[in-house]
Design a protein around this motif. Sequence first.
Motif, PDB file in Angstrom:
ATOM      1  N   PHE A 849       0.851  -1.182   0.000  1.00 24.08           N
ATOM      2  CA  PHE A 849       0.000   0.000   0.000  1.00 24.08           C
ATOM      3  C   PHE A 849       0.895   1.243   0.000  1.00 24.08           C
ATOM      4  O   PHE A 849       1.758   1.400   0.863  1.00 24.08           O
ATOM      5  CB  PHE A 849      -0.924  -0.007   1.215  1.00 24.08           C
ATOM      6  N   ASP A 850       0.679   2.114  -0.946  1.00 20.76           N
ATOM      7  CA  ASP A 850       1.568   3.246  -1.174  1.00 20.76           C
ATOM      8  C   ASP A 850       1.527   4.255  -0.032  1.00 20.76           C
ATOM      9  O   ASP A 850       0.555   4.342   0.729  1.00 20.76           O
ATOM     10  CB  ASP A 850       1.190   3.952  -2.476  1.00 20.76           C
ATOM     11  N   ALA A 851       2.598   5.049   0.060  1.00 23.09           N
ATOM     12  CA  ALA A 851       2.663   6.148   1.022  1.00 23.09           C
ATOM     13  C   ALA A 851       1.634   7.221   0.667  1.00 23.09           C
ATOM     14  O   ALA A 851       1.284   7.401  -0.503  1.00 23.09           O
ATOM     15  CB  ALA A 851       4.062   6.744   1.031  1.00 23.09           C
ATOM     16  N   LYS A 852       1.170   7.945   1.700  1.00 23.66           N
ATOM     17  CA  LYS A 852       0.184   8.993   1.501  1.00 23.66           C
ATOM     18  C   LYS A 852       0.564  10.229   2.326  1.00 23.66           C
ATOM     19  O   LYS A 852       1.119  10.120   3.421  1.00 23.66           O
ATOM     20  CB  LYS A 852      -1.207   8.522   1.943  1.00 23.66           C
ATOM     21  N   ASN A 875      -6.764  15.902   7.777  1.00 22.70           N
ATOM     22  CA  ASN A 875      -6.916  15.256   6.474  1.00 22.70           C
ATOM     23  C   ASN A 875      -7.773  16.137   5.563  1.00 22.70           C
ATOM     24  O   ASN A 875      -8.830  15.741   5.064  1.00 22.70           O
ATOM     25  CB  ASN A 875      -7.527  13.860   6.616  1.00 22.70           C
ATOM     26  N   LEU A 876      -7.295  17.343   5.383  1.00 21.60           N
ATOM     27  CA  LEU A 876      -8.028  18.385   4.663  1.00 21.60           C
ATOM     28  C   LEU A 876      -8.502  17.921   3.285  1.00 21.60           C
ATOM     29  O   LEU A 876      -9.613  18.245   2.861  1.00 21.60           O
ATOM     30  CB  LEU A 876      -7.130  19.620   4.531  1.00 21.60           C
ATOM     31  N   PHE A 877      -7.678  17.155   2.586  1.00 23.71           N
ATOM     32  CA  PHE A 877      -7.993  16.775   1.207  1.00 23.71           C
ATOM     33  C   PHE A 877      -8.618  15.387   1.109  1.00 23.71           C
ATOM     34  O   PHE A 877      -8.658  14.797   0.031  1.00 23.71           O
ATOM     35  CB  PHE A 877      -6.735  16.876   0.347  1.00 23.71           C
ATOM     36  N   ASP A 878      -9.114  14.865   2.252  1.00 15.73           N
ATOM     37  CA  ASP A 878      -9.925  13.644   2.259  1.00 15.73           C
ATOM     38  C   ASP A 878      -9.183  12.471   1.617  1.00 15.73           C
ATOM     39  O   ASP A 878      -9.694  11.786   0.730  1.00 15.73           O
ATOM     40  CB  ASP A 878     -11.247  13.898   1.528  1.00 15.73           C
ATOM     41  N   VAL A 879      -7.963  12.225   2.087  1.00 13.28           N
ATOM     42  CA  VAL A 879      -7.131  11.156   1.534  1.00 13.28           C
ATOM     43  C   VAL A 879      -7.450   9.834   2.233  1.00 13.28           C
ATOM     44  O   VAL A 879      -7.611   9.792   3.454  1.00 13.28           O
ATOM     45  CB  VAL A 879      -5.638  11.497   1.697  1.00 13.28           C
ATOM     46  N   TYR A 880      -7.520   8.762   1.451  1.00 13.21           N
ATOM     47  CA  TYR A 880      -7.730   7.415   1.969  1.00 13.21           C
ATOM     48  C   TYR A 880      -6.537   6.534   1.598  1.00 13.21           C
ATOM     49  O   TYR A 880      -5.834   6.806   0.623  1.00 13.21           O
ATOM     50  CB  TYR A 880      -9.004   6.795   1.380  1.00 13.21           C
ATOM     51  N   PRO A 881      -6.330   5.447   2.351  1.00 10.35           N
ATOM     52  CA  PRO A 881      -5.299   4.492   1.931  1.00 10.35           C
ATOM     53  C   PRO A 881      -5.694   3.826   0.613  1.00 10.35           C
ATOM     54  O   PRO A 881      -6.847   3.908   0.169  1.00 10.35           O
ATOM     55  CB  PRO A 881      -5.279   3.462   3.073  1.00 10.35           C
ATOM     56  N   ASP A 882      -4.734   3.152  -0.018  1.00 12.27           N
ATOM     57  CA  ASP A 882      -5.045   2.352  -1.201  1.00 12.27           C
ATOM     58  C   ASP A 882      -6.104   1.310  -0.851  1.00 12.27           C
ATOM     59  O   ASP A 882      -6.121   0.762   0.261  1.00 12.27           O
ATOM     60  CB  ASP A 882      -3.800   1.622  -1.702  1.00 12.27           C
ATOM     61  N   LYS A 883      -6.958   1.019  -1.816  1.00 10.13           N
ATOM     62  CA  LYS A 883      -7.947  -0.035  -1.613  1.00 10.13           C
ATOM     63  C   LYS A 883      -7.291  -1.410  -1.760  1.00 10.13           C
ATOM     64  O   LYS A 883      -6.280  -1.579  -2.444  1.00 10.13           O
ATOM     65  CB  LYS A 883      -9.088   0.108  -2.623  1.00 10.13           C
ATOM     66  N   PHE A 884      -7.911  -2.359  -1.088  1.00  9.53           N
ATOM     67  CA  PHE A 884      -7.441  -3.739  -1.167  1.00  9.53           C
ATOM     68  C   PHE A 884      -7.839  -4.317  -2.519  1.00  9.53           C
ATOM     69  O   PHE A 884      -9.011  -4.341  -2.879  1.00  9.53           O
ATOM     70  CB  PHE A 884      -8.062  -4.555  -0.026  1.00  9.53           C
ATOM     71  N   VAL A 916     -12.666  -2.937   2.298  1.00 11.42           N
ATOM     72  CA  VAL A 916     -12.062  -2.300   1.130  1.00 11.42           C
ATOM     73  C   VAL A 916     -10.708  -1.714   1.488  1.00 11.42           C
ATOM     74  O   VAL A 916      -9.782  -1.713   0.681  1.00 11.42           O
ATOM     75  CB  VAL A 916     -13.006  -1.224   0.568  1.00 11.42           C
ATOM     76  N   TYR A 917     -10.576  -1.214   2.737  1.00 14.10           N
ATOM     77  CA  TYR A 917      -9.314  -0.601   3.164  1.00 14.10           C
ATOM     78  C   TYR A 917      -8.629  -1.560   4.131  1.00 14.10           C
ATOM     79  O   TYR A 917      -9.013  -1.676   5.289  1.00 14.10           O
ATOM     80  CB  TYR A 917      -9.571   0.752   3.820  1.00 14.10           C
ATOM     81  N   ASN A 918      -7.611  -2.239   3.634  1.00 10.53           N
ATOM     82  CA  ASN A 918      -6.916  -3.224   4.440  1.00 10.53           C
ATOM     83  C   ASN A 918      -5.676  -2.636   5.101  1.00 10.53           C
ATOM     84  O   ASN A 918      -5.110  -3.229   6.006  1.00 10.53           O
ATOM     85  CB  ASN A 918      -6.524  -4.424   3.571  1.00 10.53           C
ATOM     86  N   ALA A 919      -5.238  -1.471   4.633  1.00 10.34           N
ATOM     87  CA  ALA A 919      -4.090  -0.783   5.232  1.00 10.34           C
ATOM     88  C   ALA A 919      -4.594   0.189   6.297  1.00 10.34           C
ATOM     89  O   ALA A 919      -5.702   0.706   6.213  1.00 10.34           O
ATOM     90  CB  ALA A 919      -3.306  -0.038   4.168  1.00 10.34           C
ATOM     91  N   ASN A 920      -3.757   0.436   7.283  1.00  6.46           N
ATOM     92  CA  ASN A 920      -4.183   1.310   8.377  1.00  6.46           C
ATOM     93  C   ASN A 920      -3.035   2.209   8.804  1.00  6.46           C
ATOM     94  O   ASN A 920      -2.741   2.340   9.983  1.00  6.46           O
ATOM     95  CB  ASN A 920      -4.674   0.467   9.557  1.00  6.46           C
ATOM     96  N   GLN A 921      -2.377   2.842   7.818  1.00  4.61           N
ATOM     97  CA  GLN A 921      -1.277   3.734   8.157  1.00  4.61           C
ATOM     98  C   GLN A 921      -1.747   4.900   9.016  1.00  4.61           C
ATOM     99  O   GLN A 921      -1.069   5.322   9.949  1.00  4.61           O
ATOM    100  CB  GLN A 921      -0.639   4.289   6.879  1.00  4.61           C
TER     101      GLN A 921
END
Length: 940
Positions: A849-852, A875-884, A916-921
Amino acid sequence: MKQLLLFLVLVLILVPAWAQNIAVTGRVLGGNGSAQPGVTVLQKGTTNGTSTDNDGSYRIQVPSDAVLVFSAIGSATQQINVNGRTSIDVRMQDATTDLNEVVITGSRASEGRSNILTTAPVDVISAREIKAFAQTEISQVLTYAAPSFQSSRQAISDGTDHVDPASLRGLGPDQVLVLVNGKRRHTSALVNINGTVGRGSVGTDLNVIPLASIKRIEVLREGAAAQYGSDAIAGVINIQLKDDSTGVTASATGGQHYEGDGAVFQADANVGIGLGGRGFLDVSGQFLNRGYTNRTFEDTAPLMYLGGNSGNYPGGAAADTEAERRALKEQDDAIVAERGFNRKNMRVGNSEARNYGGFVNAAYRLGGNLEAYVSGGVTHRTGKAAGFYRLPNQPTQSDLTIFPDGFLPFINTTINDQSAITGLRANIAGFTADLSNTYGRNELRFDIMNTVNASLPQGPGIRNQTEFYAGTLNFSQNTTNLGFSRKFTNLGSLATLNVAFGGEFRVDNFEISAGELNSYTNGGRLIGTTPTASGAQVFPGYQPSDEVDKDRNNVAGYIDLESDITEDLLVRLAGRAENYSDFGSNVSGQIAARYSFLEGLALRGSFGNGFRAPSLQQRYFTNTSTQFVSGVPNQVLTVNNDNPIVRNSFDDPIQKGFGVEALKQEKSVNYSLGVTARVGRTLTLTVDGYQIDIDDRIVLSSQFVRANPTVNAILGTQPVSRVQFFANAIDTRTRGIDIVANERLTLGENSRLGFTIAANFTETEVRAFNSSSSTINNDPTTGTTNLQNTLFDRQQRTRIESAQPRSKINLAANYGYGIFGIEARLVRFGEVDFRDADPARAELVDQTFDAKWITDLTLSAQVLPQLSIMVGANNLFDVYPDKFRLHPRNNPNNFSVDPATSFNSSLDNTNRNRFVYNANQFGFNGGYYFVRLNVTLPTN
């Protein structure tokens, strides 16, 4: 009782002779000549202090030879010798930097040092920084403020939904020691046994401490077991409570996520009262209510009501060919539409939580140089977290007479936490003596609702139970400390020598209390010949066989020497010996130094060994829980290390077992080397590299399954399908680098600008697997080593090596002009990995899962002298982790793999579009906006 008697005897020993004190008064002005209210006036080396009132006046009782320290945010700290004077006026000057703070963590010297003059790297997060952004809990504040610290909220992980696992430098939650006012903080009663970061560890619940009570947080990024004892392998977090406030400060915060859920309301207050110049009383309280978030999507399971190939649904639904499957799907879709079934049936996100907490911190000079102090708090938190939805086609896990459309079970967790620190400080023969007793207790109670025990009788006229008390975990700790320190000067060739030594006696206790009978029992109900699931669905209660009440004690002694050998060379030596009643002794030591080879430029480093004792929770925790593995519910037995299943060998004639050794301490070796620099008057830079080697690291094993004949023989008649346990299974090496740069500029009389660049890059590698068990190393049934692979599989290895961000970069800036201020922060959370336990599935589901980048922004205005307002967004720009992402060939149900025509559109009946979101950075809740009001009122 013995500890209390010892404490009272030492109190009598420490009562010293009274000394002559004088009253010092004066007025503090700013650089422009205006009165400076709220300036802290402190007797150096003590907590005897006060603050200036609205016209800058102060009054304090001190010895005639005392040194007064005047400090305020935004101003340079000044130290002034009293020299018998009764009147001292002071003019404050703007500080060139507010990050050059005096810190005490990492050294037992009687006087603190600037955090760029220490032998070890220390982050200092001030009360202003804590309140600058949207975060309302300590773990989240540190995640965004300190790059080496990481914590993310978990979802669908039982009690871990409410106790955030946290790490420092990529190590485990139980490898960082937490202090409050320099005293050891007790850990949580919870051991993380689910599939989360920190699995198998026992951390400290930071979030029970109200933010309003905190003066600053010091994060020591260095192994410090030689100084502070067990758990300090990665470093130390010291929370300093407010001790110098006068007046009342209060705040109220409200906000929610862009999606319209997860509403947060927080109110807190702090009251500081001076005690006639002889001490202070500081009281803080907090209320926090957090709504749940949900980031699941519509469940794409092909069948919701009909039983598919299992044939276990009443009516015996079954299908073998593609045509039959499609026909069955059409029938099921018709039922779904008729009953209005909501396919968005999961709740994946933050749990609901409500928190009430209060803390007190106080000190009072009894006379002469004898001072009594007390601090502590009480917190009550309730939380509600969801589990996996039980579908209407799962009758072995349900009661269809109550829940014909299935049900979403909830785990209600009640956390009660209490702590108290009491002590005396005095001067004896030139030594500062500190005697203290610290008590802490953490309790988690589990109540399960909207669920059933599917094994209990069902049918007409029978109303099955839907709420259950599932049991309680409790951990308590009592620590008595006696320490002495003294700074010597003019010792021949040594510029200074600080000597500190002391001892500690600690008692730990861990308890498990069983839940009610129906929360864990099997009522014997069958569907045909198929057995039904035991216990309350989502969380079977602790059973009487799980109950424990275990304790241990620990005796320790330490010595710490720190010397300015020359003006350019600082050297520190530390040693500690400990003896535990349950596993033996340990000795650790450390040497550290700092050498200034040019003005403003210095080299620092350290070398030492450390240890971490296995927690009582890791030694004695046992239970049976329902865990979903690839979408299938399993009864998983977590068995303690002393159980015959773990300790006995396979060829034992009475009880076959895995033959694993008893838990022992983790041992570590820490190396660090760094550079500190000051460029000009305002820019500071620190760069610190480190290596941490840990042998015999304690982990919770992977799950051994009955499909293996050896495991089946070991489990015997146990009503479980899987088993896991704790073992000293691996050796690891962690390497990394920390970089911190700060710049503070005064642009004008009413204008200041500040920048911070901070980064952490870390990498952990599992270097070896440890097992002395012949059963694990050589499966006696098959002659293979597959049990060794199961002891610590590739998914567990990934959780250790790369489930946390391997890098984090923090860019922050703040600007103030007049009554207005702006704070901006960008945090880059590095990439993380997911690896499946089965290597055969690697191509199907493994993913990086890519860096954000996450952007936070806050605007503030001091609209009145007593009132300020802040608005902003996290999280002003509403960024989510990569989807699974799933590989197209991942199709375990053998349905058509063409997503355009197949009704199994997710191509994976185990994921089914719910996770859907398996990463939790940094969580997966998206943007959040808030508003905060701050009120400040004087007490006079």
